[in-house]
Every structure is written in C-alpha cells, then in structure tokens.
Design a protein around this motif. Sequence first.
Motif, PDB file in Angstrom:
ATOM      1  N   TYR A   7       0.866  -1.182   0.000  1.00 57.72           N
ATOM      2  CA  TYR A   7       0.000   0.000   0.000  1.00 57.72           C
ATOM      3  C   TYR A   7       0.899   1.227   0.000  1.00 57.72           C
ATOM      4  N   ILE A   8       0.583   2.218  -0.837  1.00 63.34           N
ATOM      5  CA  ILE A   8       1.379   3.441  -0.922  1.00 63.34           C
ATOM      6  C   ILE A   8       0.443   4.637  -0.818  1.00 63.34           C
ATOM      7  N   GLU A   9       0.708   5.485   0.160  1.00 63.56           N
ATOM      8  CA  GLU A   9      -0.143   6.669   0.337  1.00 63.56           C
ATOM      9  C   GLU A   9      -0.096   7.551  -0.915  1.00 63.56           C
ATOM     10  N   ASP A  10       1.107   7.858  -1.376  1.00 63.06           N
ATOM     11  CA  ASP A  10       1.288   8.583  -2.635  1.00 63.06           C
ATOM     12  C   ASP A  10       1.404   7.537  -3.730  1.00 63.06           C
ATOM     13  N   LYS A  11       0.387   7.437  -4.576  1.00 60.25           N
ATOM     14  CA  LYS A  11       0.338   6.342  -5.547  1.00 60.25           C
ATOM     15  C   LYS A  11       1.395   6.452  -6.645  1.00 60.25           C
ATOM     16  N   PHE A  12       2.085   7.593  -6.713  1.00 60.73           N
ATOM     17  CA  PHE A  12       3.051   7.792  -7.796  1.00 60.73           C
ATOM     18  C   PHE A  12       4.449   7.972  -7.198  1.00 60.73           C
ATOM     19  N   VAL A  13       5.163   6.878  -7.028  1.00 61.51           N
ATOM     20  CA  VAL A  13       6.513   6.926  -6.491  1.00 61.51           C
ATOM     21  C   VAL A  13       7.427   6.123  -7.396  1.00 61.51           C
ATOM     22  N   ASN A  14       8.732   6.389  -7.281  1.00 61.30           N
ATOM     23  CA  ASN A  14       9.703   5.664  -8.094  1.00 61.30           C
ATOM     24  C   ASN A  14       9.789   4.211  -7.659  1.00 61.30           C
ATOM     25  N   LYS A  15      10.157   3.370  -8.601  1.00 61.85           N
ATOM     26  CA  LYS A  15      10.240   1.931  -8.354  1.00 61.85           C
ATOM     27  C   LYS A  15      11.254   1.603  -7.262  1.00 61.85           C
ATOM     28  N   GLU A  16      12.264   2.463  -7.106  1.00 62.98           N
ATOM     29  CA  GLU A  16      13.305   2.195  -6.120  1.00 62.98           C
ATOM     30  C   GLU A  16      12.741   2.089  -4.698  1.00 62.98           C
ATOM     31  N   TYR A  17      11.649   2.820  -4.442  1.00 62.76           N
ATOM     32  CA  TYR A  17      11.060   2.777  -3.110  1.00 62.76           C
ATOM     33  C   TYR A  17      10.605   1.363  -2.753  1.00 62.76           C
ATOM     34  N   LEU A  18      10.141   0.626  -3.741  1.00 62.43           N
ATOM     35  CA  LEU A  18       9.666  -0.730  -3.481  1.00 62.43           C
ATOM     36  C   LEU A  18      10.821  -1.623  -3.019  1.00 62.43           C
ATOM     37  N   TYR A  19      12.003  -1.389  -3.589  1.00 63.45           N
ATOM     38  CA  TYR A  19      13.153  -2.177  -3.157  1.00 63.45           C
ATOM     39  C   TYR A  19      13.624  -1.736  -1.769  1.00 63.45           C
ATOM     40  N   VAL A  20      13.439  -0.461  -1.441  1.00 67.36           N
ATOM     41  CA  VAL A  20      13.741  -0.001  -0.083  1.00 67.36           C
ATOM     42  C   VAL A  20      12.906  -0.786   0.924  1.00 67.36           C
ATOM     43  N   LEU A  21      11.638  -1.003   0.594  1.00 66.92           N
ATOM     44  CA  LEU A  21      10.767  -1.767   1.488  1.00 66.92           C
ATOM     45  C   LEU A  21      11.306  -3.185   1.686  1.00 66.92           C
ATOM     46  N   TYR A  22      11.764  -3.781   0.593  1.00 63.62           N
ATOM     47  CA  TYR A  22      12.325  -5.127   0.708  1.00 63.62           C
ATOM     48  C   TYR A  22      13.575  -5.117   1.599  1.00 63.62           C
ATOM     49  N   LEU A  23      14.398  -4.078   1.484  1.00 68.14           N
ATOM     50  CA  LEU A  23      15.601  -3.992   2.311  1.00 68.14           C
ATOM     51  C   LEU A  23      15.232  -3.840   3.790  1.00 68.14           C
ATOM     52  N   ILE A  24      14.146  -3.131   4.063  1.00 68.62           N
ATOM     53  CA  ILE A  24      13.663  -3.022   5.447  1.00 68.62           C
ATOM     54  C   ILE A  24      13.313  -4.409   5.982  1.00 68.62           C
ATOM     55  N   TYR A  25      12.622  -5.190   5.151  1.00 63.72           N
ATOM     56  CA  TYR A  25      12.235  -6.559   5.526  1.00 63.72           C
ATOM     57  C   TYR A  25      13.477  -7.451   5.677  1.00 63.72           C
ATOM     58  N   LYS A  26      14.349  -7.398   4.696  1.00 60.12           N
ATOM     59  CA  LYS A  26      15.514  -8.293   4.666  1.00 60.12           C
ATOM     60  C   LYS A  26      16.470  -8.020   5.822  1.00 60.12           C
ATOM     61  N   ASN A  27      16.683  -6.736   6.139  1.00 61.41           N
ATOM     62  CA  ASN A  27      17.670  -6.344   7.142  1.00 61.41           C
ATOM     63  C   ASN A  27      17.063  -6.083   8.521  1.00 61.41           C
ATOM     64  N   ASN A  28      15.775  -6.388   8.671  1.00 61.96           N
ATOM     65  CA  ASN A  28      15.088  -6.191   9.961  1.00 61.96           C
ATOM     66  C   ASN A  28      15.276  -4.782  10.507  1.00 61.96           C
TER      67      ASN A  28
END
Length: 321
Positions: free
Chosen positions: A232-253
């Motif tokens: 879910y993204i509050e601002d529906k128009f963001v760069n794709k890189e943000y999605l990988y940031v989310l994965y890094l949050i998950y991966k690196n706890n």
Amino acid sequence: MNKRIFEAIERILKKKKEKVIFDVIIKDYDKSNFYIALVFSKRIEKFKVLFVPVDVADVKNVEEYFCYQFINMGTVNYFLETLSKAKDIYKEESFRNKLSKTMDAYYIEINVHVDGDYKFLTNQIIPQEWDFMFDIIVSLFEHLPNVVSELCNKILALFNDYFDHIKYDYSLEIDISKDNLGLFSETEMKQAEKMLAKVEFAEKIGDKYICIIDDNIFIFAIDAYKNIFNIYIEDKFVNKEYLYVLYLIYKNNIEKKFTKIIANNKRLLCYKIDKDEMYVISDNKKQKIKIKDLADKKIKIVDGDEEFNKLLEVSLKEKTN
C-alpha cells in the motif's frame, strides 16, 4: 486452466438445470481460486449453495469437485428482497466497478441475477458502499467448508473496522531467493540502498510493516512461502526504487519504532510533534491532532522511542493543563 474450469462450471450448471441467483468468482487471492454460488435446482425445486475449489479441480471432471449445501428458503427470500430493494443503488455501472488500476490479483467478481443481470467487480475487499451484500456473503460462507472461513474475514474486512486492514495498491509475484526478487535492475537496487537513509519510521506490527519514507506512508507484507509482495502506498506515484527499499527493510530487519498512543480507546501511531500539533497515523492515513483537543481524553503512551516518548509526555502536560 482456471478460465477453462470456470467456463466448464457454467456449462455444467446449465446442463443440470441449476439457475445461478448470486455467485462469487475469486481469482488469484493469495494465489488461490474459488467459485461460490447460490443456485436454484429446477429439477428438485430447492436452493443450494455451491462451492468449487478451482485449484484442485480437473477440467475434464469438474462436477466431481462440486460441493453442495442446502439453504433455508426463508434465508433465500431475505436475500432476494435485499437485492431487489438495493437495485436502484447499484444500477449504475460505475458503482459496481471498483477494480484496481494497478493490480490484477485478488480479483473478486460478483454476479447478481435478481430483477436483471448485474456484475460487480473489485479487488481484495468488498467496498463499504456494497454493504447490502454483507449478510448475503456471510450466510453463503456459513454454508461452505471451514477451510475458507478466513477468506470471508478478509474480503469483508472493511466492515469489521480493523485498524490494520489494508487495501493494497500492488500485489507482486517475487522470487525471494534472488537479491533483486526478479523485479529490479542493478541501478534500481543501488539507488534504493542510498535511499535507506530516508526511512524515518519502520515497524512490523502484526504481519505487516508500516513505514514512513520521505513523508510518505508505505504499508507492506511479504509472504516468503507463497512469494507474494503486497504493498500500500499513500502517494500512488513513487519511483520503483522505493519498493526495493521496502524489501531492504524486511531483509535487514530495520526498525525505527513509532510511539503508540491510545486516546479514548482509539489506537494511533504518533511520529511527529510540531508546536501545538501531534502528527499521527490513523486508519492508514496521516492526520494532525491539536494537542489541546486531547485535554478531556484518556491518553496512554504504549510504546516507542524513549526520547520521543519523553517529548510527547512533556507536550501533553503543557498543552492539556
């Protein structure tokens, strides 16, 4: 294959002289597919609830997978009366089409054959404006195997007033074994790593992560077993890189906790204090609350960063005394 099975179900019902009154077609919901229907058997003049577990069905022998349960005539009459009374509400196609423009998964199709033929389309959850369907859907699921009871809770989540319910904007199929999940380029991954410094808050609550990055709310869940990445993204128009940031949050706890407060039994995530105002996340949206307005409310600080908690306590005492 699923498309062929749904078509086969339709053919078999016609052959068996069973008229569909109300049906629910569910596709790619956590990678599962189901068919549910209220049908009238012309041969025995009885109403039944039909359930077909599409994923395990064989297109050549679909009928062998039909699961029936008889339903009380009084209940059916209530359904018919409810749908007939609501017809003026749902006659406009725009009211009936709530499909996401960004996601094909979690597809829900409902067909009503009462006083005409009407198709309702949405993703993941039943919209609140379709509240006239609530009792019908609950009753149908009560006539189904217990294995799908949780599915009922999920598609009707908006009616249960859950704080942490999320209507996702994206559902991505990923390969959790790959560093790039099979989705991102080397450039996007490197850019995302630089953007980690912009993560203001990130906390896992239940099975979901709630984050603030560049003053934008992101809520996501990763199912590593089924390889699903829901976002879910509050601002529906963001760069794709943000999605990988989310994965890094998950991966690196990565964890930067919110301060959790309870105000009059309402759960809020507080992340900023500015002069006389408190910035919170409530119902998955950013809101500003004037601290003086909390003077007559029961406030309890539950958890969070110790330094921020102290700042909040001081502000509450100053502004509410």
